[in-house]
Design an enzyme around this catalytic site. Sequence first.
Site, PDB file in Angstrom:
ATOM      1  N   HIS A 167      -7.009   1.110   9.635  1.00  0.00           N
ATOM      2  CA  HIS A 167      -5.912   0.093   9.626  1.00  0.00           C
ATOM      3  C   HIS A 167      -4.801   0.487  10.671  1.00  0.00           C
ATOM      4  O   HIS A 167      -3.880  -0.478  10.959  1.00  0.00           O
ATOM      5  CB  HIS A 167      -4.951   0.188   8.131  1.00  0.00           C
ATOM      6  CG  HIS A 167      -6.120  -0.319   7.196  1.00  0.00           C
ATOM      7  ND1 HIS A 167      -6.051  -1.655   6.495  1.00  0.00           N
ATOM      8  CD2 HIS A 167      -7.196   0.090   6.459  1.00  0.00           C
ATOM      9  CE1 HIS A 167      -6.749  -2.085   5.679  1.00  0.00           C
ATOM     10  NE2 HIS A 167      -7.691  -0.863   5.562  1.00  0.00           N
ATOM     11  N   ASP A 175       1.983  -0.125  16.144  1.00  0.00           N
ATOM     12  CA  ASP A 175       1.630  -0.683  14.886  1.00  0.00           C
ATOM     13  C   ASP A 175       0.217  -1.143  14.979  1.00  0.00           C
ATOM     14  O   ASP A 175       0.049  -1.899  15.583  1.00  0.00           O
ATOM     15  CB  ASP A 175       2.537  -1.746  14.012  1.00  0.00           C
ATOM     16  CG  ASP A 175       3.030  -1.754  12.816  1.00  0.00           C
ATOM     17  OD1 ASP A 175       1.927  -1.240  12.112  1.00  0.00           O
ATOM     18  OD2 ASP A 175       3.958  -2.289  12.262  1.00  0.00           O
TER      19      ASP A 175
HETATM   20  P1  ADQ Z   1       2.061  -0.418   7.042  1.00  0.00           P
HETATM   21  O1  ADQ Z   1       2.442   0.383   8.176  1.00  0.00           O
HETATM   22  O2  ADQ Z   1       2.361  -0.077   5.828  1.00  0.00           O
HETATM   23  O3  ADQ Z   1       0.511  -0.805   6.957  1.00  0.00           O
HETATM   24  P2  ADQ Z   1       2.557  -3.245   7.250  1.00  0.00           P
HETATM   25  O4  ADQ Z   1       1.103  -3.966   7.966  1.00  0.00           O
HETATM   26  O5  ADQ Z   1       3.930  -4.114   7.851  1.00  0.00           O
HETATM   27  O6  ADQ Z   1       2.681  -1.935   7.390  1.00  0.00           O
HETATM   28  O7  ADQ Z   1       2.433  -3.698   5.592  1.00  0.00           O
HETATM   29  C1  ADQ Z   1       3.524  -3.311   4.869  1.00  0.00           C
HETATM   30  C2  ADQ Z   1       3.480  -4.178   3.690  1.00  0.00           C
HETATM   31  O8  ADQ Z   1       4.529  -3.787   2.860  1.00  0.00           O
HETATM   32  C3  ADQ Z   1       3.588  -5.654   3.957  1.00  0.00           C
HETATM   33  O9  ADQ Z   1       2.737  -6.207   2.807  1.00  0.00           O
HETATM   34  C4  ADQ Z   1       5.196  -5.784   3.449  1.00  0.00           C
HETATM   35  O10 ADQ Z   1       5.408  -6.966   2.833  1.00  0.00           O
HETATM   36  C5  ADQ Z   1       5.434  -4.726   2.294  1.00  0.00           C
HETATM   37  N1  ADQ Z   1       6.681  -4.222   2.167  1.00  0.00           N
HETATM   38  C6  ADQ Z   1       7.211  -3.621   3.339  1.00  0.00           C
HETATM   39  N2  ADQ Z   1       8.644  -3.374   3.100  1.00  0.00           N
HETATM   40  C7  ADQ Z   1       8.835  -3.817   1.778  1.00  0.00           C
HETATM   41  C8  ADQ Z   1       9.893  -3.779   0.943  1.00  0.00           C
HETATM   42  N3  ADQ Z   1      11.023  -3.168   1.094  1.00  0.00           N
HETATM   43  N4  ADQ Z   1       9.609  -4.216  -0.267  1.00  0.00           N
HETATM   44  C9  ADQ Z   1       8.522  -4.753  -0.583  1.00  0.00           C
HETATM   45  N5  ADQ Z   1       7.434  -4.928   0.139  1.00  0.00           N
HETATM   46  C10 ADQ Z   1       7.650  -4.543   1.378  1.00  0.00           C
HETATM   47  C11 ADQ Z   1      -0.723  -0.328   7.589  1.00  0.00           C
HETATM   48  C12 ADQ Z   1      -0.665  -0.317   8.984  1.00  0.00           C
HETATM   49  C13 ADQ Z   1      -0.314  -1.886   9.642  1.00  0.00           C
HETATM   50  C14 ADQ Z   1      -1.463  -2.394   9.084  1.00  0.00           C
HETATM   51  C15 ADQ Z   1      -1.743  -2.579   7.704  1.00  0.00           C
HETATM   52  C16 ADQ Z   1      -2.762  -3.228   7.141  1.00  0.00           C
HETATM   53  O11 ADQ Z   1       0.190   0.651   9.681  1.00  0.00           O
HETATM   54  O12 ADQ Z   1      -0.196  -1.828  11.066  1.00  0.00           O
HETATM   55  O13 ADQ Z   1      -0.929  -3.853   9.513  1.00  0.00           O
HETATM   56  O14 ADQ Z   1      -1.832  -1.098   7.290  1.00  0.00           O
HETATM   57  O15 ADQ Z   1      -4.008  -2.929   7.775  1.00  0.00           O
END
Ligand code: ADQ
Length: 499
Positions: free
Chosen positions: A173, A389
């Site tokens: 991921h 990311d």
């Molecule tokens: P993450 O680094 O966790 O994921 P991201 O892809 O942005 O990053 O996903 C975060 C998730 O958490 C999103 O669904 C978002 O809505 C949720 N989220 C963030 N802050 C929140 C908050 N304060 N309250 C509720 N929900 C919140 C890792 C990798 C990414 C990749 C994903 C999926 O680092 O690059 O996109 O996996 O493969």
Amino acid sequence: MDTPRIRQPGAADADFVVVANRLPVHLDSQGPDGPRWRRSPGGLVSALEPILRARRGAWAGWAGTAAGGTPAGLPDEDVRLHAVPLDETEYREYYEGFSNTTLWPLFHDVVVPPDFDRGWWQSYQRVNQRFARHAAALAAPGATVWVQDYQLMLVPEMLRALRPDVRIGFFLHIPFPPPELFLQLPWRSQIVDGLLGADLIGFQLPGGAQNFLHLVRRLRRAESVGHAARSAVLGTVRVGDREVRVGAFPISVDAAGLEELAGGRTVRERARQIRRQLGEHRRIMLGVDRLDYTKGIDQRLRAFEGLLADGRAAARDTVLVQIATPSRERVEHYRLQRARIEARVGHINGAFGQVGQVPVHYLHTTVDRTELAALYRAADVMLVTPLRDGMNLVAKEFVAARPDLGGALVLSEFAGAAQELTRALLVNPHHLHELQDVMATALTLDPADGRRRMEELRRHLRERDVHHWARSFLTALGGAGHGSLLPDTGDPATRANVA
Ligand code: ADQ
């Protein structure tokens, strides 16, 4: 699956096994009848649930509870969850240590220096072996096992040694770094061999897949690497008499589900209320991230401070809402990052705010799906500015949540999502002045231009949602001669990606 049960090891009868560091549930409360579990939100589980249901599936992962944590529970008829226990020391060494203080920074461009610790590595090996044993015990003969992410990179090889009959997929991921960074890792060959136990290794982007293929060429004999520019599969690696396929499968979100949620009355009303609370006439900029040093929150705040300082924004007409989910709070660099961010928020509000009107609203919390959708809908400008990311789902969620075609997306070039969401306002977040300029542009974007951009972004997302992602990976993993893992749903991904 609202109150899922966690099952104990049972018969090896699952045709499809997902192996991930975490189960898709978390402990809600301890009742008199034992623990109550709640489903954790997330695209991965929504994407995989239909397949888990249709194919006698099981999900193996850590339940998130402290020492000895194998919660009691009975088999769930629909989605079978299987807890892999981790004790406190293992959590510290395998998860906080090797996974998040060695691999995470190393794979994110060394944004902070990774620590290399032999004890953590030994713990990582032990825990990966345990996950492999549990997966081996769950899988039916000839089953498909899909291993997820950087915490479990040794599992494919370990599982293959235990169960040569199963088909193994692995998906990373996070970004896969260029060889010159990866080669810093003292245990680089073991990790590469671990991954090569899979039949298909999936990365978010073609660049990650190419980095891996270059690395394999350097660490193993060059002639073991072949090209296969067929659909998502970009190359193959010969390992003994097996062929490992390597490809790019950009993950996405449940676009239709989010659109429905965001279009509903509750969310629309809450979005209006948020706007009223912040000040009807003010432009709202929004950031939603895990509190992680890779997400560029500090850079974003500095850029906003610059706009306030040079007069391109003022507290009376602009507000930045930053929602930061608590994350990895015992890891030193995360603690430092939080302190830095909170100090900067305090500084900005102290310098540019007045009573009843602060420029930054900062919440260190997790919000639920409805609130998140309402925030997305209320925003004029969404700021997604990571330094690096793998994909970034927030950017895609924002687009999915804007059926009204409103809102501008400022997106870092260093997020995987930038390769698809090319109609966003793309920015290099390392370049402070450019970030300021793009934020200022977003604040004054011509509404017609904004709507055209949003329309194109949404068109892309409708075709490339999380179901497309899961299908294209599993279809490629199914491979020629094995038959498809999935029924033909009419989704082009199911037809296009059969390797
Ligand atoms: P993450 O680094 O966790 O994921 P991201 O892809 O942005 O990053 O996903 C975060 C998730 O958490 C999103 O669904 C978002 O809505 C949720 N989220 C963030 N802050 C929140 C908050 N304060 N309250 C509720 N929900 C919140 C890792 C990798 C990414 C990749 C994903 C999926 O680092 O690059 O996109 O996996 O493969």
